[in-house]
Design a protein around this motif. Structure first.
Motif, mmCIF file in Angstrom:
data_model
loop_
_atom_site.group_PDB
_atom_site.id
_atom_site.type_symbol
_atom_site.label_atom_id
_atom_site.label_comp_id
_atom_site.label_asym_id
_atom_site.label_seq_id
_atom_site.Cartn_x
_atom_site.Cartn_y
_atom_site.Cartn_z
ATOM 1 N N LEU A 49 49.442 36.182 53.931
ATOM 2 C CA LEU A 49 49.149 35.421 55.144
ATOM 3 C C LEU A 49 47.642 35.263 55.338
ATOM 4 N N ASN A 50 46.859 35.820 54.397
ATOM 5 C CA ASN A 50 45.400 35.722 54.483
ATOM 6 C C ASN A 50 44.945 34.323 54.083
ATOM 7 N N PRO A 51 43.939 33.821 54.758
ATOM 8 C CA PRO A 51 43.398 32.509 54.363
ATOM 9 C C PRO A 51 42.440 32.667 53.181
ATOM 10 N N SER A 52 42.995 32.852 51.980
ATOM 11 C CA SER A 52 42.155 33.167 50.815
ATOM 12 C C SER A 52 41.792 31.942 49.979
ATOM 13 N N GLN A 53 41.999 30.747 50.514
ATOM 14 C CA GLN A 53 41.613 29.547 49.772
ATOM 15 C C GLN A 53 40.091 29.476 49.644
ATOM 16 N N LEU A 54 39.644 28.988 48.527
ATOM 17 C CA LEU A 54 38.223 28.810 48.227
ATOM 18 C C LEU A 54 37.432 30.111 48.315
ATOM 19 N N GLN A 55 38.103 31.229 48.040
ATOM 20 C CA GLN A 55 37.457 32.538 48.026
ATOM 21 C C GLN A 55 37.090 32.900 46.585
ATOM 22 N N ASN A 56 36.291 33.962 46.444
ATOM 23 C CA ASN A 56 35.794 34.369 45.133
ATOM 24 C C ASN A 56 36.030 35.856 44.905
ATOM 25 N N LEU A 57 36.425 36.201 43.670
ATOM 26 C CA LEU A 57 36.492 37.595 43.227
ATOM 27 C C LEU A 57 35.463 37.789 42.130
ATOM 28 N N ASP A 58 34.752 38.898 42.172
ATOM 29 C CA ASP A 58 33.791 39.225 41.123
ATOM 30 C C ASP A 58 34.417 40.318 40.263
ATOM 31 N N LEU A 59 34.741 39.974 39.016
ATOM 32 C CA LEU A 59 35.362 40.913 38.085
ATOM 33 C C LEU A 59 34.375 41.423 37.045
ATOM 34 N N SER A 60 33.083 41.132 37.243
ATOM 35 C CA SER A 60 32.080 41.530 36.241
ATOM 36 C C SER A 60 31.911 43.041 36.163
ATOM 37 N N GLU A 61 32.288 43.771 37.214
ATOM 38 C CA GLU A 61 32.169 45.230 37.215
ATOM 39 C C GLU A 61 33.532 45.922 37.127
ATOM 40 N N LEU A 62 34.565 45.170 36.746
ATOM 41 C CA LEU A 62 35.904 45.755 36.601
ATOM 42 C C LEU A 62 35.802 46.977 35.692
ATOM 43 N N SER A 63 36.275 48.121 36.190
ATOM 44 C CA SER A 63 36.076 49.385 35.481
ATOM 45 C C SER A 63 37.382 50.105 35.211
ATOM 46 N N LEU A 64 37.396 50.803 34.078
ATOM 47 C CA LEU A 64 38.478 51.743 33.774
ATOM 48 C C LEU A 64 38.002 53.136 34.119
ATOM 49 N N VAL A 65 38.911 53.942 34.651
ATOM 50 C CA VAL A 65 38.586 55.321 35.016
ATOM 51 C C VAL A 65 39.572 56.244 34.306
ATOM 52 N N LEU A 66 39.041 57.202 33.582
ATOM 53 C CA LEU A 66 39.849 58.201 32.888
ATOM 54 C C LEU A 66 39.701 59.516 33.648
#
Length: 187
Positions: free
Chosen positions: A165-182
């Motif tokens: 129900l969020n108005p997420s149109q024309l929004q941006n996600l930054d995945l450049s720092e997507l990290s794995l954690v062990l």
């Protein structure tokens, strides 16, 4: 002084002398006079050394983004920065990494860190981030010392909520720092 008064005074005087003598004897015992020695001994056990293990991700190869919204293997996304998501999309990022897992009782879990996905809050709130691991081609839930030095495949999934129900149109996600954690699992 009357005899009676003199006897009372002498009795108190003797009691005071007796208490003083008792205190002096206790002080002498505490200071070591009149005490006895308890024997003691120490023996070296030569227990050897203890060494700590290791838990680390190395040799991470660049991954591949796929649109798996329709199920199956999905379609490769050549440039994630040009892909426009819509509610209901499911994207995966598949990569290989080597794991160093040294420890006799070691168990660990590899996950993507949802906090490493940044950007506009409405769109960020619309996604669920999950991780699956394959070791030697077989699904795995925990990494142990048996996996030391092995290459694993991590599949990070971004699932965009279709019922949002969020108005997420024309929004941006930054995945450049997507990290794995062990993380080592608690016992």
């Amino acid at each position: 002084m009357t005899t009676l008064a003199h006897e009372a005074f002498s009795g108190r005087h003797r009691a005071t002398k007796g208490i003083a003598a008792l205190a002096a004897a206790a002080a002498l015992l505490l200071s070591g006079y009149g005490s006895y020695a308890l024997w003691t001994d120490t023996e070296s056990l030569n227990g050897g050394d203890i060494n700590a293990g290791e838990l680390k991700i190395t040799d991470v190869t660049p991954g591949v983004w796929r649109d798996v919204s329709g199920g199956g293997a999905g379609t490769v996304i050549p440039d994630i920065t040009t892909f426009l998501v819509v509610p209901g999309d499911v994207l995966t990022y598949t990569l290989d990494a080597k794991v160093l897992a040294k420890g006799d009782n070691l168990q660990a879990t590899l996950t993507a860190d949802p906090a490493s996905v940044t950007g506009d809050a409405p769109l960020r709130d619309d996604i669920t981030v999950s991780t699956a691991i394959n070791v030697n081609g077989a699904p795995s839930t925990a990494i142990t010392e048996a996996n030391d030095g092995q290459t694993l495949q991590a599949v990070v999934t971004l699932d965009f909520d279709e019922a949002s129900l969020n108005p997420s149109q024309l929004q941006n996600l930054d995945l450049s720092e997507l990290s794995l954690v062990l993380n080592q699992n608690a016992r």
